[in-house]
Design an enzyme around this catalytic site. Sequence first.
Site: not given
Ligand code: UT7
Length: 335
Positions: A114, A262, A292
């Site tokens: 990134c 970014h 992204n």
């Molecule tokens: O460019 C490189 C740098 N990258 C970043 O800066 C990304 C930084 N991180 C993020 O943007 C966020 O952490 C994400 C958008 C990737 C994820 O969001 P989050 O709020 O951290 O979600 P999570 O990973 O904690 O997941 C929450 C819930 C989980 O379900 P349970 O365990 O609570 O039942 C996941 O399984 O959301 C679920 N989940 C989804 N649900 C629907 C994960 N991905 C999805 C999805 N659709 N695509």
Amino acid sequence: MYNSKIIGLGYFVPDNVVTNDDLSKLMDTNDEWIQERTGIKERRHVIKGEDTTSTMGVKAAKIAIERAGIDKDEIDFIVFATLSPDYYFPGPGVQVQRDLDIKTVGAIDIRNQCSGFVYGISLADQYIKSGMYKNVLVIGSELHSGGLDMTTRGRGVSVIFGDGAGAVVLTREEDNSKGILSTHLHSEGAHAEELSLIAPGMGKRWVLDILKDNDPNDVSYFPYMNGQFVFKNAVVRFSEVIMEGLKTNNLEVTDIDMLIPHQANLRISQFIQSKFRLRDDQIYNNIMKYGNTTAASIPIALTEAWEQGKIKEGDLVVLAAFGSGFTWGSAIIRW
Ligand code: UT7
């Protein structure tokens, strides 16, 4: 010592639009979740066979060179940032040299994910500052869609990333108050595996292991991201590296005319905007349209902002990135 300045910008994204609803047909996800957590509405995916990371980079570069008003043979050096090269080796820098039919100048590939474009700009800036090169082409391009796990297993990563390319031409600037004023680069390898693609590699997953195991459940060749950990580090490092750049140049947050972060996650950009109390016209985001695009996200956003007349001569433009490595960086530019 010289300064360097950007004199040409271009971007290319594939025509194929993939909406959140399209993804929900492939995996258990939905528009509401994706928009709420990331701000993304749609992204572009290459149709296989139509484009690659290098061909998208070439298309963006052609526009940047034309807008720079120089001949391709005036390019002295090529810098290509990507995490998704056409080949394991050689990197796409040499493919650009071939496809643009540029004389046999040097080409280097940057593996900083990134923050690859900011690292690339910094590298080009040093070559120009020292007088070694006059015109340097810097490209950021990614083809993510061919390497993502498009099942529910991979949804935490695959809904975020999109394909595209951006490019700039930097040239020598004799006035030290203009152009790239400074760049700031950092890394923290302690977290190397928190956002990574382990295989194939000569560390944990050799090609020979993959072939021998032939395991359909092997996810080591899909990207892995510890999303919340990355998010928490991103907001801290983005803020730090922007402040570091401003401080180096005796500037304040209020001096920023345009911040191009970014495009990692709209929530990260919004956090920084609110922390720095930036107005909407002082920050540019397009993650809603493209997702992204890793090394391509800053040059695509920079080009769009410039095309829309949001960047004018004399403006203070700040580029900032954070990502896998972890690596992060900023560039402070007097346009
Ligand atoms: O460019 C490189 C740098 N990258 C970043 O800066 C990304 C930084 N991180 C993020 O943007 C966020 O952490 C994400 C958008 C990737 C994820 O969001 P989050 O709020 O951290 O979600 P999570 O990973 O904690 O997941 C929450 C819930 C989980 O379900 P349970 O365990 O609570 O039942 C996941 O399984 O959301 C679920 N989940 C989804 N649900 C629907 C994960 N991905 C999805 C999805 N659709 N695509």
